[in-house]
Design a protein around this motif. Structure first.
Motif, PDB file in Angstrom:
ATOM      1  N   TYR A   1      44.389  -3.534  44.910  1.00 44.01           N
ATOM      2  CA  TYR A   1      43.997  -2.204  44.426  1.00 44.01           C
ATOM      3  C   TYR A   1      45.132  -1.561  43.631  1.00 44.01           C
ATOM      4  N   ALA A   2      46.367  -1.698  44.137  1.00 37.85           N
ATOM      5  CA  ALA A   2      47.510  -1.078  43.462  1.00 37.85           C
ATOM      6  C   ALA A   2      47.766  -1.704  42.098  1.00 37.85           C
ATOM      7  N   ILE A   3      47.666  -3.032  42.006  1.00 34.85           N
ATOM      8  CA  ILE A   3      47.874  -3.721  40.734  1.00 34.85           C
ATOM      9  C   ILE A   3      46.820  -3.292  39.715  1.00 34.85           C
ATOM     10  N   ILE A   4      45.559  -3.210  40.158  1.00 33.85           N
ATOM     11  CA  ILE A   4      44.482  -2.785  39.260  1.00 33.85           C
ATOM     12  C   ILE A   4      44.694  -1.337  38.817  1.00 33.85           C
ATOM     13  N   SER A   5      45.027  -0.469  39.778  1.00 37.05           N
ATOM     14  CA  SER A   5      45.197   0.948  39.478  1.00 37.05           C
ATOM     15  C   SER A   5      46.330   1.185  38.487  1.00 37.05           C
ATOM     16  N   GLN A   6      47.457   0.491  38.676  1.00 37.67           N
ATOM     17  CA  GLN A   6      48.608   0.680  37.796  1.00 37.67           C
ATOM     18  C   GLN A   6      48.357   0.128  36.394  1.00 37.67           C
ATOM     19  N   ALA A   7      47.476  -0.854  36.290  1.00 32.11           N
ATOM     20  CA  ALA A   7      47.182  -1.453  34.983  1.00 32.11           C
ATOM     21  C   ALA A   7      46.020  -0.756  34.278  1.00 32.11           C
ATOM     22  N   SER A   8      45.492   0.327  34.891  1.00 31.98           N
ATOM     23  CA  SER A   8      44.344   1.033  34.319  1.00 31.98           C
ATOM     24  C   SER A   8      44.722   2.479  34.016  1.00 31.98           C
ATOM     25  N   SER A   9      44.174   3.005  32.948  1.00 23.91           N
ATOM     26  CA  SER A   9      44.387   4.423  32.636  1.00 23.91           C
ATOM     27  C   SER A   9      43.536   5.281  33.569  1.00 23.91           C
ATOM     28  N   SER A  10      43.828   6.581  33.612  1.00 21.19           N
ATOM     29  CA  SER A  10      43.183   7.459  34.588  1.00 21.19           C
ATOM     30  C   SER A  10      41.669   7.524  34.416  1.00 21.19           C
ATOM     31  N   ASN A  11      41.187   7.488  33.155  1.00 22.01           N
ATOM     32  CA  ASN A  11      39.747   7.597  32.944  1.00 22.01           C
ATOM     33  C   ASN A  11      39.023   6.274  33.087  1.00 22.01           C
ATOM     34  N   ASN A  12      39.765   5.194  33.396  1.00 19.41           N
ATOM     35  CA  ASN A  12      39.135   3.885  33.582  1.00 19.41           C
ATOM     36  C   ASN A  12      39.328   3.332  34.989  1.00 19.41           C
ATOM     37  N   GLN A  13      39.776   4.173  35.935  1.00 18.83           N
ATOM     38  CA  GLN A  13      40.011   3.697  37.296  1.00 18.83           C
ATOM     39  C   GLN A  13      38.739   3.117  37.919  1.00 18.83           C
ATOM     40  N   GLY A  14      37.657   3.890  37.862  1.00 17.44           N
ATOM     41  CA  GLY A  14      36.408   3.423  38.459  1.00 17.44           C
ATOM     42  C   GLY A  14      35.865   2.186  37.764  1.00 17.44           C
ATOM     43  N   LYS A  15      35.968   2.156  36.429  1.00 19.10           N
ATOM     44  CA  LYS A  15      35.463   0.999  35.679  1.00 19.10           C
ATOM     45  C   LYS A  15      36.224  -0.266  36.036  1.00 19.10           C
ATOM     46  N   ALA A  16      37.558  -0.183  36.084  1.00 18.71           N
ATOM     47  CA  ALA A  16      38.370  -1.370  36.371  1.00 18.71           C
ATOM     48  C   ALA A  16      38.158  -1.852  37.796  1.00 18.71           C
TER      49      ALA A  16
ATOM     50  N   TYR B   1      24.562   1.262  28.466  1.00 21.50           N
ATOM     51  CA  TYR B   1      24.846  -0.078  27.940  1.00 21.50           C
ATOM     52  C   TYR B   1      26.248  -0.135  27.338  1.00 21.50           C
ATOM     53  N   LYS B   2      26.603   0.898  26.572  1.00 19.26           N
ATOM     54  CA  LYS B   2      27.926   0.944  25.940  1.00 19.26           C
ATOM     55  C   LYS B   2      29.027   1.002  26.996  1.00 19.26           C
ATOM     56  N   SER B   3      28.786   1.810  28.042  1.00 19.67           N
ATOM     57  CA  SER B   3      29.786   1.940  29.102  1.00 19.67           C
ATOM     58  C   SER B   3      29.956   0.624  29.861  1.00 19.67           C
ATOM     59  N   MET B   4      28.843  -0.067  30.140  1.00 20.24           N
ATOM     60  CA  MET B   4      28.924  -1.353  30.841  1.00 20.24           C
ATOM     61  C   MET B   4      29.596  -2.407  29.967  1.00 20.24           C
ATOM     62  N   ARG B   5      29.406  -2.307  28.658  1.00 20.85           N
ATOM     63  CA  ARG B   5      30.056  -3.244  27.744  1.00 20.85           C
ATOM     64  C   ARG B   5      31.547  -2.952  27.651  1.00 20.85           C
ATOM     65  N   ASP B   6      31.924  -1.679  27.796  1.00 23.65           N
ATOM     66  CA  ASP B   6      33.333  -1.305  27.720  1.00 23.65           C
ATOM     67  C   ASP B   6      34.134  -1.818  28.913  1.00 23.65           C
ATOM     68  N   ALA B   7      33.506  -1.869  30.093  1.00 28.39           N
ATOM     69  CA  ALA B   7      34.235  -2.260  31.305  1.00 28.39           C
ATOM     70  C   ALA B   7      34.846  -3.656  31.191  1.00 28.39           C
ATOM     71  N   PRO B   8      34.064  -4.704  30.816  1.00 38.34           N
ATOM     72  CA  PRO B   8      34.709  -6.015  30.665  1.00 38.34           C
ATOM     73  C   PRO B   8      35.745  -6.047  29.540  1.00 38.34           C
ATOM     74  N   THR B   9      35.535  -5.228  28.496  1.00 36.30           N
ATOM     75  CA  THR B   9      36.522  -5.174  27.414  1.00 36.30           C
ATOM     76  C   THR B   9      37.855  -4.659  27.930  1.00 36.30           C
ATOM     77  N   ILE B  10      37.791  -3.619  28.769  1.00 38.61           N
ATOM     78  CA  ILE B  10      39.011  -3.044  29.350  1.00 38.61           C
ATOM     79  C   ILE B  10      39.762  -4.092  30.159  1.00 38.61           C
ATOM     80  N   VAL B  11      39.033  -4.858  30.959  1.00 41.71           N
ATOM     81  CA  VAL B  11      39.665  -5.863  31.837  1.00 41.71           C
ATOM     82  C   VAL B  11      40.178  -7.049  31.034  1.00 41.71           C
ATOM     83  N   ILE B  12      39.356  -7.570  30.124  1.00 43.68           N
ATOM     84  CA  ILE B  12      39.729  -8.771  29.378  1.00 43.68           C
ATOM     85  C   ILE B  12      40.913  -8.507  28.447  1.00 43.68           C
TER      86      ILE B  12
END
Length: 437
Positions: free
Chosen positions: A343-358, A218-229
């Motif tokens: 994909y490239a825009i998302i990848s560059q705007a995400s840290s390495s440990n959040n690639q899959g989440k983003a 639940y915490k991980s799923m809640r973190d994903a939209p936080t990372i994007v927003i």
């Protein structure tokens, strides 16, 4: 390290290409198989259009949860097991049609294919992109992603060539054999690029451990939209992806049935169109994009692709002769640049440990669009293909879909791409086994 990276990527791309070939070789024949089973003797099959729309809606509903979840699981437990799961799901629905193509078996195919789509549609690309991001340095990721999508296009060409020359009775058995090959190859040759977090509390009670897992999920799923927003770039590309997918998924869901009803297209014409798109896409994604990306950047490429998608939809929707769909298909070679640039825009705007989440979250946003589009496209297409249409424009629903691409283009023009460092703190859930050092 460069040589090792190429070997690792080869072991990823080879089974994926075989998987895409196997799936693509069934596309051109499925329309005829489904139409013959559900509406024998008719060129217009309203039942098939509505079934496709229902399937797309159901898939979209579940993908809203499944895609982000799969992205998070890939970050936490590794890319390989998730790839093995997703590429294996297509075997069963095609096995049904290889066994029997009667009406009852076609319904069974729809049920199994819906489950397969929920797990694999979009997620294979997301996990493959995250896998590539683990082993490819930041400056070369756009080119790597374009090669992934370009090889997908090459696989589509090979799949359509097989469909064109193979007798119809052999298409599904050959497809199944190739689909089985892919996960077997991955199991033996694909290396894991993520080191899962060490397990703690091995001796905990089963109920306690279950509650901990659910809380963590639940915490991980809640973190994903936080990372994007929290990121203006990820927030903006989510809106672009939503409106683009809203239009394009609607077109994809009805296109073949529209062409069959409006111009009498069959398996051969479908294969020709798909091959035209595939050959052009290979050139644009594998040769053109890596050359122009350093000059203009991902945002410009994204905007050009969206502009082309508007023309693509309008030419299909307003097609006045049987040759116009071929011209519209040729524009798709520019439209396919949208995916790798996204994909490239998302990848560059995400840290390495959040690639899959983003990647997973944005794919989940796209799934919302894909579940909404059939609600309008299926009835609208059926209405304008029928004798009760208010005016003569069989592709009116496709023309309407182009409006969504126009909105996506407006949001894309407002994007301000950002680049984050590729590696974060040592407290990450996982650490890539391969680095660029």
């Amino acid at each position: 390290m460069a040589g090792r990276t190429r070997v690792i990527m080869f072991h990823l791309l080879l089974p994926l290409c075989v998987h895409w070939i196997a799936e693509e070789m069934t596309v051109s024949v499925l329309v005829d198989v489904i139409t013959d089973a559900l509406c024998p003797g008719d060129s217009t099959c309203t039942q098939a259009i509505y079934l496709n729309g229902l399937q797309q809606t159901v898939v979209g509903i579940f993908k809203m949860v499944v895609l982000p979840l799969l992205g998070q699981l890939a970050d936490e437990h590794g890319r390989k097991p998730l790839l093995l799961l997703t590429v294996s799901t297509s075997i069963f629905p095609f096995a049904i049609l290889a066994w029997n193509q009667s009406k009852g078996f076609v319904y069974a195919y729809y049920v199994l294919r819906t489950i397969s789509y929920i797990l694999s549609q979009g997620s294979i690309f997301c996990i493959a992109v995250a896998y590539a991001a683990d082993v490819v340095e930041d400056s070369k990721r756009a080119a790597a992603f374009s090669w992934i999508t370009g090889l997908s296009s090459a696989s589509h060409v090979l799949g359509n060539l097989l469909a064109l020359f193979l007798p119809e009775k052999y298409i599904f058995p050959v497809s199944i054999a190739l689909l089985i090959f892919s996960p077997v190859y991955m199991q033996f040759f694909l290396v894991e690029t993520v080191k899962p977090a060490p397990r703690r509390d091995q001796d905990s009670a089963c109920l306690t451990r279950t509650m901990e897992v659910l809380h963590k999920r639940y915490k991980s799923m809640r973190d994903a939209p936080t990372i994007v927003i929290s990121s203006p770039t990820l927030r903006g590309i989510s809106l672009v992806s939503f409106f683009y997918e809203l239009g394009m998924s609607g077109i994809t869901g009805v296109l073949w049935y529209y062409l069959k009803a409006a111009f009498g297209f069959d398996k051969n014409q479908f294969s020709e169109i798909l091959m035209l798109v595939g050959v052009g896409s290979i050139v644009s994604q594998m040769l053109v994009l890596p050359l122009i990306n350093p000059l203009v950047g991902e945002k410009v490429i994204l905007c050009i692709g969206l502009l082309a998608s508007i023309a693509y939809a309008l030419f299909y929707g307003l097609a006045w002769a049987a040759w116009v769909p071929y011209m519209s298909a040729s524009i798709k070679v520019i439209v396919v640049l949208i995916r790798p640039s996204t994909y490239a825009i998302i990848s560059q705007a995400s840290s390495s440990n959040n690639q899959g989440k983003a990647q997973g979250f944005v794919a989940g946003v796209e799934s919302i669009a894909s579940l909404l589009s059939p609600l309008a496209m299926s009835p609208l297409t059926s209405w304008f293909l029928s004798t009760n249409a208010p005016f003569n424009c069989k592709g009116f629903s496709i023309v309407c879909a182009s409006i969504c691409m126009m909105i996506a283009l407006c949001y894309a023009c407002l994007l301000k791409p950002e680049v984050l460092p590729s590696h974060d703190s040592e407290d990450d859930i996982e650490t890539p086994l391969l680095s660029d050092s």
